[in-house]
Design a protein around this motif. Sequence first.
Motif, PDB file in Angstrom:
ATOM      1  N   GLU A   5       0.837  -1.210   0.000  1.00  0.00           N
ATOM      2  CA  GLU A   5       0.000   0.000   0.000  1.00  0.00           C
ATOM      3  C   GLU A   5       0.869   1.256   0.000  1.00  0.00           C
ATOM      4  OE1 GLU A   5      -4.062  -1.405   2.332  1.00  0.00           O
ATOM      5  OE2 GLU A   5      -2.298  -0.824   3.501  1.00  0.00           O
ATOM      6  N   ARG A   6       1.897   1.283   0.820  1.00  0.00           N
ATOM      7  CA  ARG A   6       2.757   2.460   0.908  1.00  0.00           C
ATOM      8  C   ARG A   6       3.479   2.718  -0.416  1.00  0.00           C
ATOM      9  NH1 ARG A   6       6.860   1.377   5.283  1.00  0.00           N
ATOM     10  NH2 ARG A   6       7.397   3.577   5.056  1.00  0.00           N
ATOM     11  N   LEU A   7       3.991   1.662  -1.032  1.00  0.00           N
ATOM     12  CA  LEU A   7       4.704   1.827  -2.301  1.00  0.00           C
ATOM     13  C   LEU A   7       3.767   2.290  -3.412  1.00  0.00           C
ATOM     14  CD1 LEU A   7       7.186  -1.192  -2.491  1.00  0.00           C
ATOM     15  CD2 LEU A   7       7.793   1.222  -2.477  1.00  0.00           C
ATOM     16  N   CYS A   8       2.558   1.736  -3.435  1.00  0.00           N
ATOM     17  CA  CYS A   8       1.636   2.044  -4.534  1.00  0.00           C
ATOM     18  C   CYS A   8       1.011   3.431  -4.415  1.00  0.00           C
ATOM     19  CB  CYS A   8       0.543   0.975  -4.628  1.00  0.00           C
ATOM     20  SG  CYS A   8       1.164  -0.630  -5.217  1.00  0.00           S
ATOM     21  N   LYS A  36       5.359  -3.675  -7.944  1.00  0.00           N
ATOM     22  CA  LYS A  36       5.626  -3.381  -6.533  1.00  0.00           C
ATOM     23  C   LYS A  36       5.157  -4.521  -5.635  1.00  0.00           C
ATOM     24  CE  LYS A  36       5.401   1.614  -7.325  1.00  0.00           C
ATOM     25  NZ  LYS A  36       4.649   2.868  -7.119  1.00  0.00           N
ATOM     26  N   GLY A  37       3.970  -5.062  -5.910  1.00  0.00           N
ATOM     27  CA  GLY A  37       3.486  -6.191  -5.126  1.00  0.00           C
ATOM     28  C   GLY A  37       4.410  -7.395  -5.200  1.00  0.00           C
ATOM     29  N   PRO A  38       4.775  -7.834  -6.404  1.00  0.00           N
ATOM     30  CA  PRO A  38       5.705  -8.958  -6.521  1.00  0.00           C
ATOM     31  C   PRO A  38       7.081  -8.684  -5.913  1.00  0.00           C
ATOM     32  CG  PRO A  38       4.478  -8.682  -8.548  1.00  0.00           C
ATOM     33  CD  PRO A  38       4.145  -7.495  -7.691  1.00  0.00           C
ATOM     34  N   TYR A  70      -6.428  -3.676  -5.556  1.00  0.00           N
ATOM     35  CA  TYR A  70      -6.557  -2.917  -6.790  1.00  0.00           C
ATOM     36  C   TYR A  70      -5.676  -1.671  -6.697  1.00  0.00           C
ATOM     37  CZ  TYR A  70     -10.701  -5.723  -7.891  1.00  0.00           C
ATOM     38  OH  TYR A  70     -11.551  -6.747  -8.161  1.00  0.00           O
ATOM     39  N   GLY A  71      -4.900  -1.412  -7.747  1.00  0.00           N
ATOM     40  CA  GLY A  71      -4.078  -0.213  -7.776  1.00  0.00           C
ATOM     41  C   GLY A  71      -2.926  -0.381  -8.749  1.00  0.00           C
ATOM     42  N   ARG A  72      -2.412   0.741  -9.228  1.00  0.00           N
ATOM     43  CA  ARG A  72      -1.289   0.671 -10.163  1.00  0.00           C
ATOM     44  C   ARG A  72      -0.039   0.204  -9.423  1.00  0.00           C
ATOM     45  NH1 ARG A  72      -1.984  -0.334 -14.490  1.00  0.00           N
ATOM     46  NH2 ARG A  72      -2.326   1.504 -15.810  1.00  0.00           N
ATOM     47  N   GLY A  73       0.498  -0.919  -9.880  1.00  0.00           N
ATOM     48  CA  GLY A  73       1.710  -1.472  -9.284  1.00  0.00           C
ATOM     49  C   GLY A  73       1.484  -2.676  -8.396  1.00  0.00           C
ATOM     50  N   THR A 121     -11.445   2.664  -9.192  1.00  0.00           N
ATOM     51  CA  THR A 121     -10.924   3.122  -7.910  1.00  0.00           C
ATOM     52  C   THR A 121      -9.780   4.094  -8.176  1.00  0.00           C
ATOM     53  OG1 THR A 121      -9.302   1.321  -7.767  1.00  0.00           O
ATOM     54  CG2 THR A 121     -11.479   0.906  -6.825  1.00  0.00           C
ATOM     55  N   ASP A 122      -9.284   4.732  -7.130  1.00  0.00           N
ATOM     56  CA  ASP A 122      -8.110   5.585  -7.239  1.00  0.00           C
ATOM     57  C   ASP A 122      -6.899   4.685  -7.494  1.00  0.00           C
ATOM     58  OD1 ASP A 122      -5.889   7.187  -6.899  1.00  0.00           O
ATOM     59  OD2 ASP A 122      -6.599   8.138  -5.059  1.00  0.00           O
ATOM     60  N   PRO A 123      -6.243   4.811  -8.653  1.00  0.00           N
ATOM     61  CA  PRO A 123      -5.141   3.899  -8.976  1.00  0.00           C
ATOM     62  C   PRO A 123      -3.948   4.022  -8.034  1.00  0.00           C
ATOM     63  CG  PRO A 123      -5.290   5.659 -10.606  1.00  0.00           C
ATOM     64  CD  PRO A 123      -6.511   5.756  -9.756  1.00  0.00           C
ATOM     65  N   TYR A 124      -3.823   5.148  -7.350  1.00  0.00           N
ATOM     66  CA  TYR A 124      -2.681   5.335  -6.451  1.00  0.00           C
ATOM     67  C   TYR A 124      -3.087   5.258  -4.977  1.00  0.00           C
ATOM     68  CZ  TYR A 124      -0.413   6.638 -10.763  1.00  0.00           C
ATOM     69  OH  TYR A 124       0.085   6.624 -12.040  1.00  0.00           O
ATOM     70  N   HIS A 125      -4.172   4.594  -4.734  1.00  0.00           N
ATOM     71  CA  HIS A 125      -4.564   4.252  -3.364  1.00  0.00           C
ATOM     72  C   HIS A 125      -5.084   2.822  -3.424  1.00  0.00           C
ATOM     73  CE1 HIS A 125      -6.061   4.692   0.726  1.00  0.00           C
ATOM     74  NE2 HIS A 125      -7.173   4.083   0.319  1.00  0.00           N
ATOM     75  N   VAL A 126      -4.352   1.894  -2.830  1.00  0.00           N
ATOM     76  CA  VAL A 126      -4.718   0.480  -2.940  1.00  0.00           C
ATOM     77  C   VAL A 126      -6.084   0.249  -2.299  1.00  0.00           C
ATOM     78  CG1 VAL A 126      -4.141  -1.872  -2.235  1.00  0.00           C
ATOM     79  CG2 VAL A 126      -2.342  -0.328  -3.031  1.00  0.00           C
ATOM     80  N   THR A 127      -6.979  -0.334  -3.079  1.00  0.00           N
ATOM     81  CA  THR A 127      -8.307  -0.690  -2.598  1.00  0.00           C
ATOM     82  C   THR A 127      -8.377  -2.201  -2.420  1.00  0.00           C
ATOM     83  OG1 THR A 127      -9.326   1.187  -3.739  1.00  0.00           O
ATOM     84  CG2 THR A 127     -10.776  -0.650  -3.128  1.00  0.00           C
TER      85      THR A 127
END
Length: 456
Positions: free
Chosen positions: A20-23, A120-122, A112-115, A99-105
């Motif tokens: 979440e912090r990275l995304c 970033k997740g992997p 859901y989120g970019r990255g 959703t907001d792509p830069y706030h993990v939902t």
Amino acid sequence: MIDFFEEVNKRKEDIIADIERLCEIPSVLDEATSNDGQPFGKPCREALDLMLSIGERDGFKSVNVDGYAGHIDIGEDEETFGILGHLDVVPCNEHGWNTDPYHVTIKDGKLYGRGVADDKGPLIAGYYAAKIIHELNLPVKMKTRIIFGCNEENGSKCMQYYFTKQPYPKMGFTPDAEFPVVYGEKAGVNFQMKGEIEKDNIIGIYSGSRANIVPETCEAYISGHYKQYKEDFIHYLNQQGLQGSLEEEGNHTRLTLIGKSAHASTPDAGINAAVYMCHYLATISENQLVHFVDDCFYQDNYGKKLGIAFKGLMGDLTVNLGVLNYKDGYASLVVDMRVPHEMTDEQLTMPIVQQLNKYGLEETHELGKALYIDPQSDLVQNLHSAYVEFTGDHIHQPQAIGGGTYAKSMPNCVAFGVEFPGTDNKIHQNNEEISIDDLLKATAIYAKALYNLIKK
């Protein structure tokens, strides 16, 4: 016997929190804020600093390599196993996200989120896999170096620079593709195509920002009142099953067509808005640019119309028209191709040049390198064994793909996960996602595979 999946689940909340912090950081290439120490812009440097701080928080040594990339060392041994991931992301479309792509939902068991899936997740999954081995005090013969760069989506200049300053690990993997293990990657090449084209009734065409994304939106400006095009354009959209619009722009008409974004290595998964726009424009204009695009790219993602169709051991050559700009009679296109390793530069280039000559266009390009690691190597077999242990999947075997990853940046490196067979994480698309269960399972696979390879 170590239950790696149980160990991963103990750390579930921490894993998600770090993702979440990275995304939250929109780490897209930002040349406007590029300078010494942040060559790819301020947001990418912020993501780099955050990842370095995560390692320092956990008591590990972190190294920043001039803002290009960095690493976290887990362990003290001289020999090194590398896990390579990237912190930069592709841009988000203005519309299409739920959703907001830069706030993990978190919804329905997914992030859901970019990255979250790319990459970033992997990367965090790989980091926690190594962290678990360290925290369990398991006997190992190699330290693990978590390496992360900021320019994978735009040519991997980060890793090119990093490995001029740091030694290669003995072996490694990047969690930036799919399962099972990827032993082969096609060569990547971007063709820059340019030239002056007589306008006819076309004022401008604009589509795409990155060659490695199938463009979702295309805008075209044409002379004449919108009423003269309205019926035909709406009929065309309906016929093709597409969305779009047309509006009056003074004495001109603006057409907008919406396709579907996808990763350039899998162009069939997308709908190329630039190509479909030009297919329509070719019916109302003699402009040679739109006829070139229509003649050479419409309903062909495999280069047949360009005269370069090729199938090798790693599969078919693929083609994606990623960027198209036409203004003041000057055309600029960027075409992404994924090329089997058996194909020569001459085989690729000569037919394209012949086609471009017909339309008054010129090209420049640089053929990248392909990746091929022996599928029977200890690296590939150990990674695959861990995958089978946690999935029970004996059907899907080590594979080759069209995507290009950091695995090409160093010797004896492959791509390994994170997308499982039959899933779609919507990489480079709207609403990028990853199942939390898949993320945790991947982390356990990484821990088991890593331990198999580095244990004493």
